[in-house]
Design a protein around this motif. Structure first.
Motif, PDB file in Angstrom:
ATOM      1  N   SER A  74       0.896  -1.321  -0.058  1.00 21.89           N
ATOM      2  CA  SER A  74      -0.046   0.063  -0.145  1.00 21.89           C
ATOM      3  C   SER A  74       0.842   1.252   0.057  1.00 21.89           C
ATOM      4  CB  SER A  74      -0.996   0.011   1.246  1.00 21.89           C
ATOM      5  OG  SER A  74      -1.887  -0.947   1.151  1.00 21.89           O
ATOM      6  N   HIS A 104     -10.173  -1.503  -6.820  1.00 27.86           N
ATOM      7  CA  HIS A 104      -9.163  -1.889  -5.871  1.00 27.86           C
ATOM      8  C   HIS A 104      -9.619  -1.920  -4.320  1.00 27.86           C
ATOM      9  CE1 HIS A 104      -8.715   2.375  -4.459  1.00 27.86           C
ATOM     10  NE2 HIS A 104      -9.107   2.747  -5.780  1.00 27.86           N
ATOM     11  N   GLU A 105      -8.907  -2.558  -3.702  1.00 29.87           N
ATOM     12  CA  GLU A 105      -9.322  -2.755  -2.293  1.00 29.87           C
ATOM     13  C   GLU A 105      -8.240  -2.727  -1.362  1.00 29.87           C
ATOM     14  OE1 GLU A 105     -11.912  -5.793   0.420  1.00 29.87           O
ATOM     15  OE2 GLU A 105     -12.026  -6.064  -1.603  1.00 29.87           O
ATOM     16  N   ALA A 106      -8.132  -2.062  -0.325  1.00 28.37           N
ATOM     17  CA  ALA A 106      -7.058  -2.131   0.784  1.00 28.37           C
ATOM     18  C   ALA A 106      -7.290  -3.349   1.572  1.00 28.37           C
ATOM     19  CB  ALA A 106      -7.030  -0.901   1.696  1.00 28.37           C
ATOM     20  N   THR A 151      -2.643  -3.572  -1.069  1.00 30.27           N
ATOM     21  CA  THR A 151      -3.910  -3.233  -2.028  1.00 30.27           C
ATOM     22  C   THR A 151      -4.174  -4.149  -3.029  1.00 30.27           C
ATOM     23  OG1 THR A 151      -3.949  -0.797  -1.240  1.00 30.27           O
ATOM     24  CG2 THR A 151      -5.067  -1.367  -3.103  1.00 30.27           C
TER      25      THR A 151
END
Length: 174
Positions: free
Chosen positions: A66, A135-137, A142
């Motif tokens: 990230s 997108h997703e943390a 990520t």
């Protein structure tokens, strides 16, 4: 007796070094994810967290740290390229894992024809140009989903570079 769902939910997480040891026993292919910053500067990092997601439409995912400047370029430009490295590209994999600021000065690269990021044609046996769809943390990484808009495969039968047990290796000869 097997643990119950409640028992597992209450269990503490495995320490990072234990998880790293577990995953080192799962060899995988090696890629370099590349993108361009808004100012045109190329960015890239070695990645082995790569997975195909869907055939129709063609979607893959990459998991990037990230805090990575490469991730920032991917998200800012909503595009990236995945360069799947061949067995002769161990030094390129190490270079792009190092964080050296001059890595693009030390490799041959060119722009893809439809966008995405730089192509490392001399080091890759295949390349995919992708448009970011979401997108997703997740923890310290990520997950980036990319719809594949173009692919390039190098001529010849190059074998992929693999990574496992904390070392690079080649696909065995048939």
């Amino acid at each position: 007796m097997a643990p119950t769902k409640a028992t597992l939910a209450a269990a503490p997480c495995t320490p990072p070094d234990h998880f790293r040891e577990l995953m080192s026993g799962f060899p995988t292919g090696v890629g370099v994810v590349t993108a361009f910053r808004a100012d045109g500067r190329p960015m890239g990092m070695t990645c082995s967290s790569i997975c195909s997601v869907s055939l129709e439409p063609p979607v893959l995912l990459v998991a990037l740290r990230s805090a990575s400047p490469t991730l920032a370029a991917v998200l800012d430009g909503s595009a990236f390229s995945l360069n799947l490295l061949h067995e002769g590209a161990r030094e390129v994999a190490k270079l792009f894992a190092s964080g050296d600021a001059d890595r693009f000065d030390r490799v041959d690269w060119r722009r893809g024809s439809v966008g995405g990021g730089p192509h490392l044609a001399d080091a890759a046996h295949a390349m995919a140009d992708c448009r970011v769809t979401r997108h997703e943390a997740v923890g310290d990484h990520t997950v980036v989903y990319g719809e594949v808009v173009a692919t390039v495969t190098a001529p010849g039968a190059a074998r992929p570079l693999l990574y496992g047990q904390r070392r690079y290796a080649s696909w065995p000869a048939a």
